[in-house]
Write an enzyme that holds these catalytic residues in place. Structure first.
Site, PDB file in Angstrom:
ATOM      1  N   SER A 171     -57.167 -15.418  37.167  1.00  0.00           N
ATOM      2  CA  SER A 171     -56.977 -16.094  38.457  1.00  0.00           C
ATOM      3  C   SER A 171     -55.540 -16.086  38.961  1.00  0.00           C
ATOM      4  O   SER A 171     -55.281 -16.556  40.073  1.00  0.00           O
ATOM      5  CB  SER A 171     -57.473 -17.545  38.351  1.00  0.00           C
ATOM      6  OG  SER A 171     -58.870 -17.567  38.133  1.00  0.00           O
ATOM      7  N   GLU A 177       0.798  -1.224   0.000  1.00  0.00           N
ATOM      8  CA  GLU A 177       0.000   0.000   0.000  1.00  0.00           C
ATOM      9  C   GLU A 177       0.831   1.275   0.000  1.00  0.00           C
ATOM     10  O   GLU A 177       0.412   2.289  -0.540  1.00  0.00           O
ATOM     11  CB  GLU A 177      -0.943   0.002   1.216  1.00  0.00           C
ATOM     12  CG  GLU A 177      -1.942  -1.138   1.251  1.00  0.00           C
ATOM     13  CD  GLU A 177      -2.841  -1.178   0.024  1.00  0.00           C
ATOM     14  OE1 GLU A 177      -3.299  -0.096  -0.421  1.00  0.00           O
ATOM     15  OE2 GLU A 177      -3.058  -2.288  -0.515  1.00  0.00           O
TER      16      GLU A 177
END
Length: 778
Positions: free
Chosen positions: A469, A191
């Site tokens: 319930s 690079e």
């Protein structure tokens, strides 16, 4: 005349010179303006570069982990299940165990090399181990090198999600000094070979790259320096425009002016884009190493480091999963460049070229696998952290999620809902569930809907539905906290009752079977879930007292004090119901439900812990009595179908809940190790055709029979006494009475004082002792 002519010529000469003078002035002003604008723009770029580079460079998402699996001798897990866990952790098969995060399977044995991991309480080093399995159990764990047995192995936790900022970028930050030399050399060779010698822009590199690309007939080399690439990735977009390229060059020069080469290179290593993990972008070599090879960067071999360098030129083009051949070709070119620059020998180059890529299977580590559970985690974190802290500071969040139990939950929901929808008029069902550890209130699994992986409305947290319930144990618990008025065998009227409303509207509740049962013992009224008896009892105690008990058990918001509260008209979310029943499972002690164990900062500092806390919320003796009654409800009451699938020895505790017109089906209950709450209903609130027993209980049973290993062992508080009772008159009995005599627990001082006529002598009346409560169907 001659003088006039001379003056006229002079005037003309003066007139012709004047425009040239203003033109020069204009040019000067334009030049100065340009210089001013240029300097201002450079100043702006300078400010932009320094502000971001010196400040908070990256927003690091928080990583969320499940509870780690701890394996030990006799731990129940099949070898295939353990291998599945290894694959979730991104281990790869390798018979030589050449690096961490590798394993191989041979018969009923798995050999592996674990990764080191920093847990919230300690750091665990890498180990080479062998695990021997037998009949879905772990038989032995030993060190591969020393053959010494290991008592317990804590695996790394599975990452189950991340909390991202607006830009979904992920990275693992690395330091330059901890970066392999091979990575630095590979980048410099391919690079920017003159990185340490230029000032941000390299004209030589541009010319060299142009010539190399023309000679090769393809792009083999780039002209941008590493500094320019950093400027592009860090500050600019990837659009191919001249103005962007100019900005890139200026920013590169500014970076080089202010910062050292090592600072620039370290930033580049962490910023460079190297792939895509679902919707999240993979930035930096630290994360790329984990993403592609399942290993920390420092452990990568040369051939894999070169493969990462190859990605710089084009992460999609050279993706080693999708474009294997192209990736290998580019990797080999990187190796050749490294050899040409003298970074590796020819032998190293040839050896590395022969190696396979060894890329791990794709696993979306960034994907939030369990969105409903993560929704709960984020809700609890927001009580102590700002949104920006959660999404940008790189926190590591260790949760209580058990992925194995979550898997069981999801699979069972899918199967059971499909079965339930085969019943007539039962369609479009939805569900929500919470599963906790009974001992400490840790939430181990959660489903926000029938598609637990779906993102959307989280019913476990946000679906407030009447609980039917399920409220009754709270009503009866409140009564039993007054032992001078009520005991487990007190007779209650299960007859018609009319309650006057404030708007002159009478409330006339009915039993589910539309019958009246006269005077019934308190424990039978709860076991059989009689509505009329519950309303009589609740009105006698007082609705405000029941609401106070509900708050004490963990409901943090106010509830409407209407008589219908006694039959569960108050809407609660499944998470709230789980908190109430966790208090019952905790023997009357409130343990706040928690989904988080610890939060660790990016630097490893433990910044928040979530310890196990509890406080006494309701009377332990009254709670013991309620749990005993709920065991009877599971044996002969509305929950009795559970024992078609689970052995009776588990002595389960639970309660069904059903609302008007069968709109909501509920079940909440616990074994010795887990508590779970299930709701089944429809989003449009239409009837489901299901009761608590025929709907939610069926899913509850399907899950609990797979995950529960311990039966319920209720321990009576010191102020609980056992007395023999004649069931015909509710008075004390002894061995002279008939076989129907039952032993019941009472809070000290609350038992009947009179003896049944069947008790023949004072000596026998004085004899009471402890009998097994469950042997007598209670």
């Amino acid at each position: 005349m001659a003088k006039k002519t001379t003056k006229s010529k002079a005037r003309k000469k003066k007139v012709t010179k004047q425009p040239l003078h203003w033109f020069k002035s204009l040019l000067l002003y334009c030049f100065l303006g340009f210089v001013f604008l240029f300097c201002s723009y450079i100043g702006y770029l300078d400010y932009t570069v320094r502000k971001q580079f010196e400040g908070k460079r990256w927003s690091i998402p928080a990583r969320v982990y499940a509870s780690p699996v701890e394996v030990y001798q006799s731990y129940q897990i099949a070898i295939d299940e353990f291998e599945d866990l290894l694959l979730q952790l991104r281990y790869r098969r390798d018979y030589s165990l050449s690096s961490v995060g590798t394993y191989y399977k041979k018969g009923q044995q798995i050999s592996l090399k674990t990764r080191s991991f920093n847990f919230w309480d300690k750091k665990q080093d890498s180990q080479q181990l062998r695990i021997i399995f037998s009949n879905k159990y772990v038989r032995k764990i030993s060190n591969l090198k020393t053959s010494v047995e290991i008592p317990i192995l804590r695996m790394e936790p599975v990452q189950v999600g991340s909390f991202y900022p607006t830009r979904k970028e992920d990275r693992i930050l690395i330091k330059l000094e901890n970066t392999p030399d091979s990575l630095i050399h590979g980048l410099l060779a391919t690079e920017d070979r003159n990185f340490y010698h230029h000032y941000g822009v390299s004209p030589k590199a541009i010319v060299r790259a142009l010539w190399a690309n023309i000679s090769a007939g393809t792009v083999v080399q780039g002209g941008s320096t590493i500094t320019q690439q950093l400027a592009k990735n860090f500050y600019l977009s990837s659009e191919k425009r001249l103005w962007r390229k100019i900005n890139e060059a200026f920013m590169a020069l500014i970076l080089e002016y202010h910062y050292s080469k090592d600072e620039i290179l370290e930033a580049y290593l962490n910023e460079i884009y190297l792939g895509q993990d679902g919707a999240s972008s993979v930035h930096g070599f630290g994360l790329a190493s984990e993403f592609y090879f399942g290993q920390p960067l420092k452990n990568l071999a040369l051939h894999n480091v070169a493969a990462l360098v190859a990605l710089v030129r084009g992460p999609s083009l050279y993706d080693p999963r999708r474009n294997k051949d192209r990736s290998i070709k580019r990797r080999n070119l990187v190796l050749e460049k490294m050899h040409q620059q003298g970074y590796i020998t020819k032998r190293q180059e040839i050896s590395a070229k022969k190696k396979k890529l060894n890329v791990i299977l794709r696993s979306h580590r960034s994907v939030n696998r369990y969105p409903s559970f993560l929704d709960l985690v984020k809700r609890q974190l927001r009580e102590e952290y700002r949104e920006d802290d959660l999404t940008s500071d790189g926190l590591r969040i260790f949760t209580t999620l058990d992925t194995q139990i979550q898997k069981v939950l999801e699979k069972t929901i899918t199967q059971k809902l499909a079965q339930l929808e085969k019943k007539p008029n039962t369609r479009k069902l939805q569900t929500a569930s919470i599963i906790t550890r009974r001992e400490n209130g840790e939430i181990v699994a959660l489903a926000g809907g029938r598609n637990p992986r779906g993102v959307g409305f989280n019913r476990a947290l946000k679906a407030f539905r009447p609980i039917g319930s399920l409220i009754k144990p709270v009503v009866y618990l409140t009564a039993l906290e007054y032992p001078n008025r009520y005991n487990i065998n007190t007779y209650i009227s299960d007859t018609a009752i009319t309650v006057k409303g404030k708007n002159k509207e009478d409330w006339k509740p009915k039993n589910y079977d539309n019958k009246e049962h006269g005077e019934v013992p308190l424990h039978i009224a709860l076991t059989k879930s009689y509505n009329l008896a519950t309303v009589h009892l609740g009105m006698d105690i007082g609705i405000a007292r029941i609401a106070k008990t509900l708050r004490n058990m963990g409901i943090g918001r106010s509830v409407d004090l209407f008589p219908s509260l006694l039959l569960g008209a108050t809407p609660l979310a499944p998470l709230e119901v789980a908190q109430v029943y966790q208090t019952l499972a905790g023997d009357g002690f409130l343990t706040p439900l928690r989904s988080i164990r610890a939060v660790i900062a990016a630097d490893g500092e433990r910044i928040q812990k979530y310890p196990y806390t509890l406080r006494q919320a309701v009377d332990p003796a009254a709670t013991y009595l309620i749990n005993k009654i709920l065991q009877q409800a599971m044996s002969i009451g509305t929950g009795r179908s559970v024992y078609l699938s689970i052995p009776r020895e588990f002595a389960l505790v639970g309660k069904t809940g059903t609302t008007n017109k069968l709109r909501d089906s509920w079940f909440a209950g616990f074994s010795g190790d887990y508590l779970s709450v299930f709701w089944v209903g429809r989003d449009d609130n239409k009837p489901t055709g299901l009761t608590g027993g025929s709907g939610a209980l069926q899913i509850w049973t399907g899950v609990m029979k797979q995950i529960s290993k311990q039966p319920v062992d209720l321990i009576a508080p010191d102020n609980i006494e056992i007395h023999r009772i004649d069931p015909y008159d509710g008075l004390l009995a002894n061995e002279d009475c008939a076989d129907a005599v039952v032993s019941y627990p009472f809070i000290k001082g609350s038992a009947p004082e009179q003896y049944s006529p069947c008790a023949s002598s004072a000596v026998n009346r004085a004899k009471t002792w402890f009998n097994d409560f469950l042997q007598d169907n209670f």
